[in-house]
Design an enzyme around this catalytic site. Structure first.
Site, PDB file in Angstrom:
ATOM      1  CB  ALA B 325     -18.398 -13.175   7.216  1.00 12.73           C
ATOM      2  CB  CYS B 326     -22.447 -11.236   9.934  1.00 12.56           C
ATOM      3  SG  CYS B 326     -23.408 -10.373   8.693  1.00 12.56           S
ATOM      4  CB  THR B 327     -19.125 -10.948  14.415  1.00 12.57           C
ATOM      5  OG1 THR B 327     -18.088 -11.861  14.070  1.00 12.57           O
ATOM      6  CG2 THR B 327     -20.383 -11.693  14.745  1.00 12.57           C
TER       7      THR B 327
END
Lengths: 161, 387
Positions: B325-327
């Site tokens: 999710a963090c990318t």
């Protein structure tokens, strides 16, 4: 030629590459976690307290580079400082100090602050003497951590009941 | 040493392709293909020649090809162009639940025309569940989209069987397939595929970014989404980007001419990479072992978050992407990995890598040297306890 992703500042990348105060602490007076592996972001702080001040602090982080870097920076910022001062470090301050987190990474900074506040609140709660500077209601940062955990749990449950 | 494995998102341009394009940025950079003078005729000839080469590489008649500037445009032209081309009452679009985002967004964009999108589940390796596809196809089905090869986990769908199900359950429905990850990796003749519309993207065959194409079979009637005085492309009016088209044709031709050698090379290196990475404990391969595109490697590392892995690898000259999710700006992990039943933690720790025909054993050696160290460091940071 730079190999690092653009949105991270030098300070943040330095903390990601060379994290300070990293690892669990056996003698900790309080341990607090925020986030979860399902969120993709989890921070644990270990605190050793002496005379209402942070004697030692360490962290573990499962998360992105911003999560790791922010947690590391926060430990450096509050080590040796009074708990009241540590409580009052805002995520905005962290973001500014770290050269401005990319907008999509704001929640990483908030999670670090939420985790530290959780640790401080828990420390006083366990001793039955919560000082006046800790409000009875959860702070925005503590709530944010809670919401992120609840959201991740509910989605994970829907997907894999 | 630097090893670029993020071929899902952009690819390097091989020297011969660049060379083929250069005159069209220089001495041959002008000339409008629709005008009646020598310079215009030469531009027109270059467009036609490139279209012909591209058509040959794809195995379709040139008149069935339409050029767009990227995969997003091609997907929108496919879905919305069909609706404009032949107004019909059927209002359901059926997609596999692991379609790439250009297909997903273009299909969902039809909701503004009163369409609904139904997603068909896949099994743990990404194969479309045939019973669910049969159930999803009804008399209301307007079109069905299943990519032949999954862009993210490399699953090669059994296109013949899926198409037969659609033909039986919804004979009038159009079958759209994004072939971007099949082109240059699988042998095929476009006009013999059991589909109505196929989409391909230049950069995925190591052509320049900014060119894509759609081909359509006889049943598919399309109308353009844009109004404008076209030059050679009635379905996507506006200027052709001649240098990029020339590059696309050059790259496509090379990809097909060298197909068997390239795929054998990619498969061998990919297998080395996957085997080496799976030797790290607490890892899992996402997608099938066989029936998998020869270039695709997608691995989840538990206890290490994907975005942090990409940054750590980048520090050591290895460039990869993650389904974490963090990318992503939307902060949701890869829908493909969730669709194959991966838990959030596995999706957050996933790394997507693709091998090119130009990678070498030394590249794989380097990746296999730095990865275990990167994962070990991040697992130490996260306090990951090995069970």
């Amino acid at each position: 030629m730079s190999r690092t992703p653009l949105p991270y500042s030098k300070v943040l990348l330095d903390h990601f590459r060379n994290p300070r105060n990293q690892g669990p602490m056996e003698a900790a007076d309080v341990v607090a976690k925020a986030g979860s592996p399902a969120c993709g972001d989890m921070i644990t702080f270990y605190l050793k307290v002496a005379g209402d001040a942070v004697e030692r602090i360490s962290f573990e982080s499962y998360g992105c580079a911003a999560n790791i870097g922010t947690a590391s920076y926060l430990t450096e910022l509050v080590a040796g400082r009074p708990l009241e001062e540590a409580w009052k470090v805002s995520w905005k301050r962290l973001s500014d100090d770290l050269g401005g987190l990319p907008k999509v990474k704001f929640h990483c900074g908030i999670l670090a602050v939420g985790a530290l506040q959780r640790a401080i609140r828990e420390y006083y709660r366990a001793r039955g003497a919560v000082p006046a500077w800790i409000p009875p209601d959860l702070t925005e940062e503590e709530k944010n951590a809670q919401e992120e955990e609840e959201l991740a749990c509910s989605i994970e449950h829907k997907l894999h009941p | 040493m630097e090893v670029y494995l993020d071929l899902e998102n952009a690819t390097p341009l091989p020297e011969p392709v660049l060379k083929a394009m250069l005159p069209y940025f220089g001495a041959r950079a002008y000339g409008h293909s629709a005008l009646t003078h020598r310079i215009g005729w030469e531009a027109y000839a270059a467009v036609e020649e490139s279209l012909g080469r591209l058509a040959l590489a794809l195995g379709v008649p040139p008149e069935d090809l339409a050029l767009t500037h990227d995969a997003v445009e091609a997907a929108n032209l496919a879905f919305e162009g069909l609706i404009l081309g032949r107004p019909i009452k059927r209002k359901t679009v059926v997609l596999s639940s692991i379609e790439p985002l250009n297909i997903l967004y273009a299909a969902e964009n039809l909701e503004r025309h009163g369409f609904r999108v139904v997603k068909v589940p896949v099994d743990g390796e990404g194969f479309v569940r045939e019973d669910a596809l049969a159930e999803a196809c009804t008399e209301d089905t307007h079109s069905v989209a299943v990519s032949w090869v999954s862009h993210e986990i490399g699953t090669i769908q059994r296109l013949d069987r899926l198409s037969a199900i659609v033909r039986e359950r919804a004979p009038e429905a159009y079958f759209i397939s994004d072939l971007s990850d099949a082109f240059g990796r699988l042998a095929f003749e476009g006009s013999a595929l059991p589909i109505d519309i196929g989409l391909v993207t230049s950069y995925k065959v190591f052509g320049p970014r900014g060119a894509a194409a759609l081909f359509k079979g006889k049943r598919a009637k399309l109308k353009p989404l844009l109004a404008g005085p076209y030059s050679t492309q009635p379905l996507w009016p506006g200027d052709e980007n001649l240098p990029l088209l020339v590059g696309f044709a050059e790259a496509a031709e090379r990809a097909m001419a060298e197909l068997s050698a390239r795929t054998a090379h990619m498969r061998r290196l990919r297998d080395r990479l996957v085997e080496g990475l799976l030797a790290i404990p607490h890892t899992m391969l996402n997608g099938p072992r066989t029936e998998r595109a020869p270039d695709n490697a997608n691995i989840s590392f538990l206890g290490a978050e994907g975005e942090a892995i990409t940054v750590e690898c980048s520090d050591h000259g290895v460039y990869v992407s993650s389904g974490s999710a963090c990318t992503r700006r939307m902060l949701q992990p890869s829908h493909v990995l969730l669709a194959i039943g991966r838990k959030y933690e596995a999706a957050h720790g996933s790394i997507l890598m693709k091998i090119s025909p130009f990678h070498t054993d030394a590249d794989i050696d380097h990746v296999l040297k730095i990865f275990p160290e990167a994962i070990e460091r991040l697992r130490k940071l996260s306090g990951f306890k090995e069970a």
